[in-house]
Motif scaffolding. Structure first.
Motif, PDB file in Angstrom:
ATOM      1  N   ASP A 247      57.129  90.093 -31.796  1.00 24.54           N
ATOM      2  CA  ASP A 247      57.869  89.007 -30.961  1.00 24.54           C
ATOM      3  C   ASP A 247      57.054  88.210 -29.897  1.00 24.54           C
ATOM      4  O   ASP A 247      57.205  87.001 -29.976  1.00 24.54           O
ATOM      5  CB  ASP A 247      59.140  89.770 -30.007  1.00 24.54           C
ATOM      6  N   ASP A 248      55.868  88.792 -29.521  1.00 23.21           N
ATOM      7  CA  ASP A 248      55.004  88.086 -28.647  1.00 23.21           C
ATOM      8  C   ASP A 248      53.832  87.356 -29.524  1.00 23.21           C
ATOM      9  O   ASP A 248      52.848  86.813 -28.868  1.00 23.21           O
ATOM     10  CB  ASP A 248      54.399  88.909 -27.621  1.00 23.21           C
ATOM     11  N   TRP A 249      53.961  87.397 -30.937  1.00 18.76           N
ATOM     12  CA  TRP A 249      52.761  86.737 -31.440  1.00 18.76           C
ATOM     13  C   TRP A 249      52.709  85.445 -31.354  1.00 18.76           C
ATOM     14  O   TRP A 249      53.861  84.550 -31.138  1.00 18.76           O
ATOM     15  CB  TRP A 249      53.178  87.064 -33.175  1.00 18.76           C
ATOM     16  N   VAL A 250      51.661  84.864 -31.206  1.00 19.51           N
ATOM     17  CA  VAL A 250      51.397  83.409 -30.996  1.00 19.51           C
ATOM     18  C   VAL A 250      51.138  82.663 -32.314  1.00 19.51           C
ATOM     19  O   VAL A 250      50.155  82.892 -32.804  1.00 19.51           O
ATOM     20  CB  VAL A 250      50.299  83.116 -29.906  1.00 19.51           C
ATOM     21  N   GLY A 251      51.825  81.566 -32.504  1.00 15.48           N
ATOM     22  CA  GLY A 251      51.574  80.949 -33.763  1.00 15.48           C
ATOM     23  C   GLY A 251      52.313  81.226 -35.132  1.00 15.48           C
ATOM     24  O   GLY A 251      53.083  82.449 -34.995  1.00 15.48           O
ATOM     25  N   VAL A 259      45.192  78.772 -36.162  1.00 19.28           N
ATOM     26  CA  VAL A 259      44.008  79.360 -35.847  1.00 19.28           C
ATOM     27  C   VAL A 259      44.484  80.674 -34.957  1.00 19.28           C
ATOM     28  O   VAL A 259      45.318  80.524 -33.767  1.00 19.28           O
ATOM     29  CB  VAL A 259      43.396  78.502 -34.779  1.00 19.28           C
ATOM     30  N   PRO A 260      44.005  82.006 -35.275  1.00 24.87           N
ATOM     31  CA  PRO A 260      44.610  83.188 -34.591  1.00 24.87           C
ATOM     32  C   PRO A 260      44.245  83.070 -33.231  1.00 24.87           C
ATOM     33  O   PRO A 260      42.794  82.689 -32.988  1.00 24.87           O
ATOM     34  CB  PRO A 260      43.888  84.265 -35.752  1.00 24.87           C
ATOM     35  N   LEU A 261      44.763  83.839 -32.285  1.00 26.76           N
ATOM     36  CA  LEU A 261      44.584  83.828 -30.942  1.00 26.76           C
ATOM     37  C   LEU A 261      43.296  84.861 -30.708  1.00 26.76           C
ATOM     38  O   LEU A 261      42.425  84.552 -30.117  1.00 26.76           O
ATOM     39  CB  LEU A 261      45.668  84.271 -29.979  1.00 26.76           C
TER      40      LEU A 261
END
Length: 265
Positions: A247-251, A259-261
């Motif tokens: 749930d807290d994944w960005v993008g 672009v992965p964090l």
């Protein structure tokens, strides 16, 4: 012998030439022929044969056969293979050009696609269909691009109208085309066995396509996956949340500009 009988003179004895004399005679004849050829060539502007070559020809000498090196053999084999490949390619291109020039037979599903478009225009809106085609590589599948604002009404019609009866939604997928996002639906009528592919476009800034989970329950997890990986929202979905990423994944990992964090993930 009588006095009247004529006395014939003796024949001169034939001289037998030595090998050196015979060789000298052959050489002299060759040189004479070479001289005549040179004179003829000079008069006509042609090339002059070399005296050595003329002499060899007169003596009946056979040119020595050249023995190819391994590199020369390899080069010769390679050249032959390239020539065969070039001929095969030229033949293939000629056949392809002939096939393109020949009139193309319409798909056996073209009448069904035309009928579907006519029904959608009549019962929903004149501009409901943006594009249409026959996907020949997929068993001549009728394919329609439906305007986003008409999609939910169109989905209801495709399921319930007797002309379609698409009661089984086989698959839902999403795609990022960089200029826009797209949701693709594959559906089939169990009754008629007719299949359709429907495409719905949406923009990339705030992508949104009405959920069809209330119409086909099989769309539920498909829409959640598309939302999770591509970021396309589905208004009307009963439980739209991530299904693969936390749930807290960005993008959204399947977007082409993602672009992965954390670069190590």
């Amino acid at each position: 012998m009588s006095d009247e009988q004529e006395v014939k003179p003796d024949k001169p004895e034939r001289k037998i030439m030595t090998p050196e004399e015979r060789e000298a005679k052959v050489k002299a004849a060759a040189e004479a022929r070479a001289a005549r050829e040179r004179a003829k060539a000079e008069a006509g502007g042609g090339d002059v044969p070399a005296p050595e070559a003329a002499a060899d020809g007169a003596a009946g000498a056979t040119p020595e056969r050249k023995v190819l090196t391994d590199e020369e053999k390899e080069a010769k084999v390679k050249a032959a293979a390239e020539a065969r490949a070039a001929r095969a390619k030229a033949k293939e291109e000629a056949e392809a050009a002939a096939a393109e020039a020949a009139p193309k037979e319409p798909s056996h599903n073209q009448p069904r696609l035309d009928h579907a478009i006519a029904i959608l225009k009549e019962k929903i809106a004149e501009d409901v269909v943006e594009e249409s085609s026959i996907n020949e590589n997929n068993n001549h599948l009728p394919t329609l691009t439906i305007k986003n604002e008409h999609w939910y009404t169109c989905a209801e019609l495709l399921k319930h109208d007797p002309e379609f009866q698409c009661d089984y939604l086989r698959n839902v997928s999403g795609a990022d085309h960089e200029t826009h996002m797209e949701v693709v639906y594959h559906m089939v009528s169990i009754t008629t066995q007719h299949e359709y592919c429907i495409r719905v476009k949406t923009d990339r800034d705030q992508p949104s396509v009405d959920s069809v989970t209330p119409i086909w329950q099989t769309a539920n997890w498909n829409e959640r996956e598309i939302y999770d990986l591509l970021g396309i929202a589905f208004p009307g979905h009963p439980d739209l949340r991530r299904i693969m990423m936390s749930d807290d994944w960005v993008g959204h990992p399947l977007r082409k500009d993602y672009v992965p964090l954390d670069s190590e993930v």
